[in-house]
Design a protein around this motif. Structure first.
Motif, PDB file in Angstrom:
ATOM      1  N   TYR A 125       0.803  -1.221   0.000  1.00 23.92           N
ATOM      2  CA  TYR A 125       0.000   0.000   0.000  1.00 23.92           C
ATOM      3  C   TYR A 125       0.838   1.275   0.000  1.00 23.92           C
ATOM      4  O   TYR A 125       0.564   2.191  -0.764  1.00 23.92           O
ATOM      5  N   ALA A 126       1.821   1.375   0.858  1.00 25.66           N
ATOM      6  CA  ALA A 126       2.619   2.598   0.933  1.00 25.66           C
ATOM      7  C   ALA A 126       4.016   2.243   1.419  1.00 25.66           C
ATOM      8  O   ALA A 126       4.215   1.959   2.596  1.00 25.66           O
ATOM      9  N   VAL A 139       5.095  10.069   5.703  1.00 26.46           N
ATOM     10  CA  VAL A 139       4.092   9.144   5.176  1.00 26.46           C
ATOM     11  C   VAL A 139       3.159   8.720   6.310  1.00 26.46           C
ATOM     12  O   VAL A 139       3.605   8.150   7.305  1.00 26.46           O
ATOM     13  N   THR A 140       1.882   8.979   6.134  1.00 26.36           N
ATOM     14  CA  THR A 140       0.903   8.640   7.172  1.00 26.36           C
ATOM     15  C   THR A 140      -0.241   7.784   6.625  1.00 26.36           C
ATOM     16  O   THR A 140      -1.148   7.440   7.370  1.00 26.36           O
ATOM     17  N   GLU A 141      -0.193   7.465   5.328  1.00 24.18           N
ATOM     18  CA  GLU A 141      -1.261   6.667   4.749  1.00 24.18           C
ATOM     19  C   GLU A 141      -0.888   5.193   4.733  1.00 24.18           C
ATOM     20  O   GLU A 141       0.200   4.811   5.146  1.00 24.18           O
ATOM     21  N   GLY A 142      -1.800   4.371   4.233  1.00 21.23           N
ATOM     22  CA  GLY A 142      -1.557   2.940   4.224  1.00 21.23           C
ATOM     23  C   GLY A 142      -1.454   2.409   5.644  1.00 21.23           C
ATOM     24  O   GLY A 142      -2.095   2.905   6.569  1.00 21.23           O
ATOM     25  N   ARG A 197       3.455  -6.162  -7.448  1.00 24.87           N
ATOM     26  CA  ARG A 197       4.803  -6.103  -8.027  1.00 24.87           C
ATOM     27  C   ARG A 197       5.784  -5.433  -7.078  1.00 24.87           C
ATOM     28  O   ARG A 197       6.939  -5.842  -6.978  1.00 24.87           O
ATOM     29  N   ARG A 198       5.320  -4.403  -6.381  1.00 26.29           N
ATOM     30  CA  ARG A 198       6.209  -3.724  -5.431  1.00 26.29           C
ATOM     31  C   ARG A 198       6.552  -4.643  -4.267  1.00 26.29           C
ATOM     32  O   ARG A 198       7.698  -4.648  -3.789  1.00 26.29           O
ATOM     33  N   VAL A 199       5.592  -5.426  -3.816  1.00 29.90           N
ATOM     34  CA  VAL A 199       5.852  -6.369  -2.726  1.00 29.90           C
ATOM     35  C   VAL A 199       6.942  -7.357  -3.128  1.00 29.90           C
ATOM     36  O   VAL A 199       7.886  -7.614  -2.368  1.00 29.90           O
ATOM     37  N   ILE A 200       6.821  -7.918  -4.336  1.00 30.52           N
ATOM     38  CA  ILE A 200       7.815  -8.887  -4.805  1.00 30.52           C
ATOM     39  C   ILE A 200       9.181  -8.230  -4.938  1.00 30.52           C
ATOM     40  O   ILE A 200      10.197  -8.761  -4.471  1.00 30.52           O
ATOM     41  N   ALA A 201       9.215  -7.061  -5.571  1.00 29.52           N
ATOM     42  CA  ALA A 201      10.484  -6.389  -5.831  1.00 29.52           C
ATOM     43  C   ALA A 201      11.190  -5.948  -4.553  1.00 29.52           C
ATOM     44  O   ALA A 201      12.418  -6.054  -4.438  1.00 29.52           O
TER      45      ALA A 201
END
Length: 247
Positions: A66-67, A84-87, A176-180
């Protein structure tokens, strides 16, 4: 005391990629995994350990999906360009570190050695508290009132899951970001568990008696190694790169 902990936090933040694996190896040399037991308590302990590890990996994946915050800092120093305060950072101020502690707790519990459980969890809890204090000092100096308001609203370690929906509203989960970003953590965690299991199986029954099971474990280790190498090559080719926004 706080100033000393901040100093420790800055040091371990800079060298954690080298020191944390070394600490784990040292702990297992001091308190090696114990042989398999057949009691209900030992079996439940192993199940709980696996669930903790899965919960930690799942939490990390949720955070990154998510973030994502680059936890490597700038030049291996604590750094943040934006607050960063989201996610998941709207649920907990340090969700990645909570995920890490779940993983470490599960790994030490899986070893079956009470000394490793007590020393390992206690030491890493202390080190992460030091790192968090160092990060908080930096963030408060940079973002001032905005960060202090964020601290009042979001807990340092607790997960206020009831806020998950509002914190991720309008956001898309990026697989994809999680994997990378997290394949190396997943790989290292699985390899550590398999190595512990390999050691325990050999200790419990002897190399000759447990040879088929050890062969299976060795095969799984090889498979994870191949998968990790393949993902690394795909990442270098940009397969997991996020598409650039169209202006």
């Amino acid at each position: 005391m706080t100033a000393a902990m901040i100093g420790i936090g800055n040091f371990f933040f800079k060298y954690r990629n080298q020191l944390f694996p070394a600490i784990i190896v040292a702990l297992f040399l001091l308190a090696p995994p114990v042989a398999h037991g057949s009691t209900a308590v030992e079996q439940v302990s192993a199940i709980v350990a696996i669930l903790l590890v899965l919960a930690g990996l799942g939490l990390r994946a949720t955070v990154i999906g998510y973030a994502y915050i680059q936890r490597g800092g700038l030049n291996k120093r604590v750094y943040a360009k934006d607050l960063v305060t989201e996610g998941m950072f709207g649920v907990c101020r340090n969700p990645l570190y909570v995920g890490n502690m779940l993983i470490y707790s599960g790994v030490f519990l899986f070893s079956g050695n009470p000394l490793a459980v007590v020393l390992g969890i206690g030491l890493f809890a202390f080190l992460y508290q030091c790192i968090v204090l160092a990060e908080e000092e930096f963030l408060e100096k940079k973002f001032g009132d905005a960060y202090r308001a964020y601290c009042r609203d979001v807990p340092r370690w607790a997960l206020r899951l009831r806020r998950f929906r509002s914190a991720t509203e309008g956001m898309a989960f990026n697989v994809r970001r999680v994997i990378a970003k997290d394949y190396s953590t997943m790989s290292a965690t699985l390899i550590t568990l398999l190595v512990i299991e390999f050691y325990r199986a050999a200790l419990n029954e002897g190399l000759t008696q447990s040879l088929p099971y050890l062969a299976v474990l060795a095969g799984l280790l090889a498979l994870i190694g191949l998968a990790t190498g393949a993902i690394s090559r795909l990442k270098k080719r940009g397969v997991f790169s996020e598409p650039k926004p169209i202006h």
